[in-house]
Design a protein around this motif. Sequence first.
Motif, mmCIF file in Angstrom:
data_model
loop_
_atom_site.group_PDB
_atom_site.id
_atom_site.type_symbol
_atom_site.label_atom_id
_atom_site.label_comp_id
_atom_site.label_asym_id
_atom_site.label_seq_id
_atom_site.Cartn_x
_atom_site.Cartn_y
_atom_site.Cartn_z
ATOM 1 N N UNK A 100 22.632 59.237 -55.445
ATOM 2 C CA UNK A 100 23.748 58.765 -56.238
ATOM 3 C C UNK A 100 24.865 58.291 -55.323
ATOM 4 N N UNK A 101 25.978 57.851 -55.919
ATOM 5 C CA UNK A 101 27.060 57.371 -55.058
ATOM 6 C C UNK A 101 27.536 58.519 -54.171
ATOM 7 N N UNK A 156 19.172 53.807 -57.439
ATOM 8 C CA UNK A 156 19.389 55.057 -58.155
ATOM 9 C C UNK A 156 18.383 55.152 -59.293
ATOM 10 N N UNK A 157 17.603 54.086 -59.478
ATOM 11 C CA UNK A 157 16.762 53.968 -60.668
ATOM 12 C C UNK A 157 15.334 54.414 -60.357
ATOM 13 N N UNK A 158 14.995 55.603 -60.809
ATOM 14 C CA UNK A 158 13.708 56.183 -60.433
ATOM 15 C C UNK A 158 12.523 55.392 -60.983
ATOM 16 N N UNK A 159 12.680 54.836 -62.176
ATOM 17 C CA UNK A 159 11.565 54.090 -62.760
ATOM 18 C C UNK A 159 11.299 52.814 -61.961
ATOM 19 N N UNK A 160 12.360 52.165 -61.534
ATOM 20 C CA UNK A 160 12.225 50.950 -60.733
ATOM 21 C C UNK A 160 11.548 51.275 -59.398
ATOM 22 N N UNK A 180 17.796 64.686 -61.011
ATOM 23 C CA UNK A 180 17.758 63.226 -61.105
ATOM 24 C C UNK A 180 16.702 62.796 -62.108
ATOM 25 N N UNK A 181 15.560 63.384 -61.990
ATOM 26 C CA UNK A 181 14.438 63.054 -62.867
ATOM 27 C C UNK A 181 14.768 63.341 -64.325
ATOM 28 N N UNK A 190 17.559 63.339 -65.651
ATOM 29 C CA UNK A 190 18.664 62.533 -66.162
ATOM 30 C C UNK A 190 18.223 61.154 -66.631
ATOM 31 N N UNK A 191 16.964 60.812 -66.404
ATOM 32 C CA UNK A 191 16.481 59.494 -66.800
ATOM 33 C C UNK A 191 16.185 59.495 -68.294
#
Lengths: 337, 268
Positions: B43-44, B210-214, B251-252, B254-255
């Motif tokens: 994340x930032x 930050x985009x886990x799917x991407x 993180x996971x 939070x998607x």
Amino acid sequence: MIMHSSTGAEPPAIQLENVAASVRVGDQWRAVLRDVSFVVAAGEALGIVGESGSGKSMTAKAIARLLPGRTRLTGTVRVGGLDVNTLSGRALRAHRSRVGFIFQDPKAHINPVRTIGDFMTESLVRTAGVRRREAMVRAARALGGVGVTSPERRLAQYPHELSGGLLQRVMIATVLLGEPEMILADEPTTALDVTTQSEVIAILDEMRRERNLALVFITHDLELASTVCDRTAVMYAGQIVETRASKDVHEGSRHPYTRALVGARPLLDHPQERLTVLPGRPIAPADAPAGCSFHTRCPYAKESCAEIEPELEEFDGGTVRCIRKHEIWSATTAVPR
Amino acid sequence: MTGSSATPILSVHGLCKVIRGITIVDDVSFSIPEGGSLAVVGESGSGKTTVARMITGLTRATSGSITLAGAERSAPTRSATERRARAREVQLVFQDPYSSLDPRYTAAQTIREALRMHGDEHDRARLNRRVIEIADMVGLSEKQLDSRPRMLSGGQRQRIAIARALAADARLVILDEPVAALDVSIQAQVLNLLDDIRRAVGTSYLFISHDLAVVRQVTDDIIVMRQGRIVERGRTAQVLQNPVDDYTKLLRDSVPQPGWRAKRSFTV
């Protein structure tokens, strides 16, 4: 679409009927919305999903009456039963206080040289005539309500001292201070980290349920809309092309564009060899072709799609704007992903 | 992809960055095999962009080593010649291509400029042909080639940025949130494009997101960063399917995906 007909009942929080809007650019009128109709009840959350230029932000602005000055609007936008476009003076101010607007980038909407406290209390002090000290107490309470610790300290800080997530909480708290009846949230978490997004969404959701607010949640993220909203409306080129219960969108959407959006987004748990790609790019409402506005990119388009303008019609538990919906979804056709 | 090649295109060891006593990047080590694709997720404030800036020579590492294409590259570039040499090894694609493209240049001019700077081709006709080849590869039409960034959409601008990286013939492209600002359907086009380029040219990627799917879609390996440190690493599929570290799990979780419920922690 559902119309409120019974005279005794409360009017729906938000009701759009055949709303079309054009903005003057140079000596031309460019369409930004084309025939948008929907109803949102108090306590209900509607997600509006679409790509840039699809009209989703314009729809929110039409509800808030924040469309740019050189806009021509037809159809009616009713908020709490009142025709928004006939309001002026005190009635317009009352309308503005009924509608809370949360923007994507809180930084762009907070005066950087004034404190958080000044920002939050400005409209209470200026328009509602609340004493400054009392307004500050309320602001602190509102910040506490959205999970901000040591709110008094925050009130004395400047926007640049706060993280994006914290600023968005400030925005939400500020909007709630005005005790709105509805919230229009335009990509409120797009600029935030994922873990922060999760929290901001949770707060919005909680506030809506607690206060029975109507929520219009605008996003490009179909999955996010599905988790936040009861119903999802998908927009393309200034029109709604499909509405459906959010929980059904992923598996049960029926418009080819919605299917394409679902397929284009990579999934965390089901990676594909290749993402399903729509050729071309989203079309601006003003450049929409004759017939179905999606036919130039649609894998199912036939000649008739370029000629007949489809209506938004009930289909398979939702509404779909597609003349070939029955053919595409007949039992013999393979289910397109 | 092929993790077997002998020398990695990039390897960093014990990378640290301290600014005014604050540790931004703390003992980061990883390597990318030739033709590989590594995700840096966080994340930032996680330090992921600072890592990229050190690799490209935009900022100096406080300590640690950076080896790019077999050569030591820990210090920032000092001369224009050095910067050009570095640029042939590594190119950057940013989230917002608008601010990284010259507003006065058409897409074609931007690509031609990169070709001229980094190649030895000076024949005008051949240069133009190469511009069109590259434009074809990233899916820019002729009309778009003659447009300035202002006239183009975010996706088209991002294609120019990718085309420029290709024109510089970089062996490693660092992509910093390259699709975060793009529409979903355009995002898919760009992700597929990046995949095609890697297969066709063998370019390696350092993919910051930050985009886990991407990330799951376009990378082989992953490191997860938090507050300057790597908290988890491994094969992307493995790590995202069975995260071990608590932060990776957060993180996971939070998607947003079907069945997801937003969580509120009450502590800010």
